[in-house]
Design a protein around this motif. Sequence first.
Motif, PDB file in Angstrom:
ATOM      1  N   ALA B  72       0.810  -1.222   0.000  1.00 56.50           N
ATOM      2  CA  ALA B  72       0.000   0.000   0.000  1.00 56.50           C
ATOM      3  C   ALA B  72       0.838   1.265   0.000  1.00 56.50           C
ATOM      4  CB  ALA B  72      -0.924  -0.009   1.212  1.00 56.50           C
ATOM      5  N   SER B  73       2.025   1.192   0.626  1.00 60.35           N
ATOM      6  CA  SER B  73       2.833   2.414   0.773  1.00 60.35           C
ATOM      7  C   SER B  73       3.846   2.574  -0.354  1.00 60.35           C
ATOM      8  CB  SER B  73       3.550   2.384   2.120  1.00 60.35           C
ATOM      9  OG  SER B  73       4.332   1.213   2.207  1.00 60.35           O
ATOM     10  N   GLY B  74       3.741   1.797  -1.419  1.00 60.61           N
ATOM     11  CA  GLY B  74       4.698   1.798  -2.525  1.00 60.61           C
ATOM     12  C   GLY B  74       5.132   3.170  -3.006  1.00 60.61           C
ATOM     13  N   ASP B  75       4.351   3.880  -3.794  1.00 61.43           N
ATOM     14  CA  ASP B  75       4.724   5.172  -4.361  1.00 61.43           C
ATOM     15  C   ASP B  75       4.863   6.250  -3.311  1.00 61.43           C
ATOM     16  OD1 ASP B  75       3.011   4.852  -7.538  1.00 61.43           O
ATOM     17  OD2 ASP B  75       5.053   4.377  -6.917  1.00 61.43           O
ATOM     18  N   LYS B  76       4.089   6.160  -2.322  1.00 61.93           N
ATOM     19  CA  LYS B  76       4.071   7.183  -1.272  1.00 61.93           C
ATOM     20  C   LYS B  76       5.432   7.311  -0.578  1.00 61.93           C
ATOM     21  CE  LYS B  76       1.721   7.808   3.123  1.00 61.93           C
ATOM     22  NZ  LYS B  76       2.757   7.189   3.880  1.00 61.93           N
ATOM     23  N   ASN B  77       6.157   6.228  -0.531  1.00 62.67           N
ATOM     24  CA  ASN B  77       7.405   6.226   0.226  1.00 62.67           C
ATOM     25  C   ASN B  77       8.640   6.582  -0.592  1.00 62.67           C
ATOM     26  OD1 ASN B  77       6.447   5.723   2.706  1.00 62.67           O
ATOM     27  ND2 ASN B  77       6.581   3.487   2.528  1.00 62.67           N
ATOM     28  N   LEU B  78       8.450   6.927  -1.874  1.00 56.45           N
ATOM     29  CA  LEU B  78       9.633   7.184  -2.702  1.00 56.45           C
ATOM     30  C   LEU B  78      10.462   8.350  -2.183  1.00 56.45           C
ATOM     31  CD1 LEU B  78       8.408   6.507  -6.321  1.00 56.45           C
ATOM     32  CD2 LEU B  78      10.346   5.456  -5.165  1.00 56.45           C
ATOM     33  N   ALA B  79       9.784   9.407  -1.799  1.00 58.07           N
ATOM     34  CA  ALA B  79      10.509  10.560  -1.254  1.00 58.07           C
ATOM     35  C   ALA B  79      11.232  10.179   0.030  1.00 58.07           C
ATOM     36  CB  ALA B  79       9.553  11.712  -0.989  1.00 58.07           C
ATOM     37  N   ASP B  80      10.536   9.371   0.837  1.00 55.74           N
ATOM     38  CA  ASP B  80      11.141   8.925   2.097  1.00 55.74           C
ATOM     39  C   ASP B  80      12.356   8.044   1.840  1.00 55.74           C
ATOM     40  OD1 ASP B  80       9.172  10.254   3.446  1.00 55.74           O
ATOM     41  OD2 ASP B  80       7.841   8.487   3.534  1.00 55.74           O
ATOM     42  N   VAL B  81      12.261   7.216   0.816  1.00 51.32           N
ATOM     43  CA  VAL B  81      13.384   6.326   0.485  1.00 51.32           C
ATOM     44  C   VAL B  81      14.603   7.159   0.104  1.00 51.32           C
ATOM     45  CG1 VAL B  81      14.238   4.638  -1.210  1.00 51.32           C
ATOM     46  CG2 VAL B  81      11.966   4.363  -0.203  1.00 51.32           C
ATOM     47  N   VAL B  82      14.362   8.164  -0.742  1.00 44.51           N
ATOM     48  CA  VAL B  82      15.472   9.028  -1.166  1.00 44.51           C
ATOM     49  C   VAL B  82      16.032   9.774   0.046  1.00 44.51           C
ATOM     50  CG1 VAL B  82      16.146  10.963  -2.650  1.00 44.51           C
ATOM     51  CG2 VAL B  82      14.581   9.227  -3.500  1.00 44.51           C
ATOM     52  N   ASN B  83      15.136  10.237   0.902  1.00 40.52           N
ATOM     53  CA  ASN B  83      15.590  10.940   2.105  1.00 40.52           C
ATOM     54  C   ASN B  83      16.389  10.022   3.017  1.00 40.52           C
ATOM     55  OD1 ASN B  83      15.076  13.662   2.140  1.00 40.52           O
ATOM     56  ND2 ASN B  83      12.912  13.398   2.679  1.00 40.52           N
ATOM     57  N   ASP B  84      15.905   8.789   3.169  1.00 44.30           N
ATOM     58  CA  ASP B  84      16.625   7.806   3.987  1.00 44.30           C
ATOM     59  C   ASP B  84      18.018   7.551   3.416  1.00 44.30           C
ATOM     60  OD1 ASP B  84      14.465   7.647   5.569  1.00 44.30           O
ATOM     61  OD2 ASP B  84      13.804   5.649   4.924  1.00 44.30           O
ATOM     62  N   LEU B  85      18.040   7.470   2.085  1.00 38.82           N
ATOM     63  CA  LEU B  85      19.309   7.234   1.394  1.00 38.82           C
ATOM     64  C   LEU B  85      20.297   8.372   1.681  1.00 38.82           C
ATOM     65  CD1 LEU B  85      20.171   4.945  -0.518  1.00 38.82           C
ATOM     66  CD2 LEU B  85      19.702   6.471  -2.424  1.00 38.82           C
ATOM     67  N   LEU B  86      19.763   9.602   1.639  1.00 40.90           N
ATOM     68  CA  LEU B  86      20.620  10.771   1.896  1.00 40.90           C
ATOM     69  C   LEU B  86      21.096  10.818   3.347  1.00 40.90           C
ATOM     70  CD1 LEU B  86      18.665  13.452  -0.166  1.00 40.90           C
ATOM     71  CD2 LEU B  86      20.880  12.458  -0.722  1.00 40.90           C
ATOM     72  N   GLN B  87      20.183  10.439   4.258  1.00 41.07           N
ATOM     73  CA  GLN B  87      20.579  10.439   5.668  1.00 41.07           C
ATOM     74  C   GLN B  87      21.616   9.350   5.936  1.00 41.07           C
ATOM     75  OE1 GLN B  87      17.439  10.527   8.585  1.00 41.07           O
ATOM     76  NE2 GLN B  87      16.333  12.105   7.452  1.00 41.07           N
ATOM     77  N   GLY B  88      21.418   8.215   5.290  1.00 40.73           N
ATOM     78  CA  GLY B  88      22.397   7.126   5.416  1.00 40.73           C
ATOM     79  C   GLY B  88      23.748   7.550   4.876  1.00 40.73           C
ATOM     80  N   LEU B  89      23.710   8.265   3.769  1.00 44.54           N
ATOM     81  CA  LEU B  89      24.928   8.763   3.131  1.00 44.54           C
ATOM     82  C   LEU B  89      25.655   9.742   4.064  1.00 44.54           C
ATOM     83  CD1 LEU B  89      25.893   8.087   0.259  1.00 44.54           C
ATOM     84  CD2 LEU B  89      25.040  10.311  -0.452  1.00 44.54           C
ATOM     85  N   ALA B  90      24.870  10.634   4.685  1.00 47.17           N
ATOM     86  CA  ALA B  90      25.446  11.603   5.631  1.00 47.17           C
ATOM     87  C   ALA B  90      26.084  10.867   6.803  1.00 47.17           C
ATOM     88  CB  ALA B  90      24.361  12.554   6.119  1.00 47.17           C
ATOM     89  N   SER B  91      25.451   9.778   7.234  1.00 50.97           N
ATOM     90  CA  SER B  91      25.998   9.014   8.360  1.00 50.97           C
ATOM     91  C   SER B  91      27.300   8.317   7.976  1.00 50.97           C
ATOM     92  CB  SER B  91      24.981   7.977   8.836  1.00 50.97           C
ATOM     93  OG  SER B  91      23.813   8.637   9.248  1.00 50.97           O
ATOM     94  N   VAL B  92      27.345   7.807   6.739  1.00 55.71           N
ATOM     95  CA  VAL B  92      28.584   7.178   6.261  1.00 55.71           C
ATOM     96  C   VAL B  92      29.697   8.223   6.226  1.00 55.71           C
ATOM     97  CG1 VAL B  92      29.691   6.101   4.243  1.00 55.71           C
ATOM     98  CG2 VAL B  92      27.408   5.382   4.943  1.00 55.71           C
ATOM     99  N   LEU B  93      29.322   9.421   5.794  1.00 57.85           N
ATOM    100  CA  LEU B  93      30.276  10.540   5.767  1.00 57.85           C
ATOM    101  C   LEU B  93      30.837  10.785   7.164  1.00 57.85           C
ATOM    102  CD1 LEU B  93      31.155  13.157   3.930  1.00 57.85           C
ATOM    103  CD2 LEU B  93      29.418  14.290   5.262  1.00 57.85           C
TER     104      LEU B  93
END
Lengths: 71, 195
Positions: B72-93
């Motif tokens: 149910a949350s498929g398309d709705k979460n795309l922005a969140d996925v990208v945001n999660d990816l960016l936050q994960g990236l910042a954490s790796v940094l």
Amino acid sequence: MAIEIKLDRILLERGMSLTELSEKVGVTIANLSILKTGKAKAIRFSTLEAICDVLDCQPGDIMVYVDDGRG
Amino acid sequence: MVDKTGADKTGLDDKILDEPPAPEFVKPKGGDSATSILQTVLHIARIISWIVVVVMGFSIAFAVFDGLSGGASGDKNLADVVNDLLQGLASVLIIYIAGYLLGILKTIKAGTPFEQENAMRLRKIGRIIITVEAVKWAVVLFGFLFFVQIETEGGYEVYTIGDSAMALLAAAIAYTLARVFEEGARLKQEQDYTI
């Protein structure tokens, strides 16, 4: 190397060991070894003066310029 | 004394080395309490960043799995996925930079900060900041172009040019400090080999 260190020779002439020289000059044996092996980049006038004083010699007796054809 | 072969006692005599350092050597100051506090802070930052990376990893994996399975949350979460990816990236940094900074602080504590290795660490920090910044913008643009409307989803408004300018400034500072450390290491070597 353009400047050659003749500390070995003069120590032999004076019958003095590097350890003895180190004690009398007040420079660590590690530093004197650096000087003796030609790895030193510079020598302070105060060190040179102390070495010359202890070994009763001139700076030219300790080091000589050798033209190695680079300049 | 010199023996008949002319060899002298040039080995590192314990008696001599046990004596106080020669006056021409400057005793390293080493680390102080501020160094210890900074080390603790960086260790904590690394631990938190690892936790964030793991949480974001699970979050992204769940969202992707959910999307693929037609949840149910498929398309709705795309922005969140990208945001999660960016936050994960910042954490790796943060994990990498904190690691390099901890390495530098360790040498400060040992009293030998001016090493070529520290110059390399700072240069790596600069490189990582620039790389992560480039990846961040690639992810943002990818998300913007293909999936998400910024106005409607509101997922990327926090990533502004100003942030990137700060990051690039941090990279410039790291590179400048790397040059300073490089010069410091050279001068230190010069001093070490001055008798």
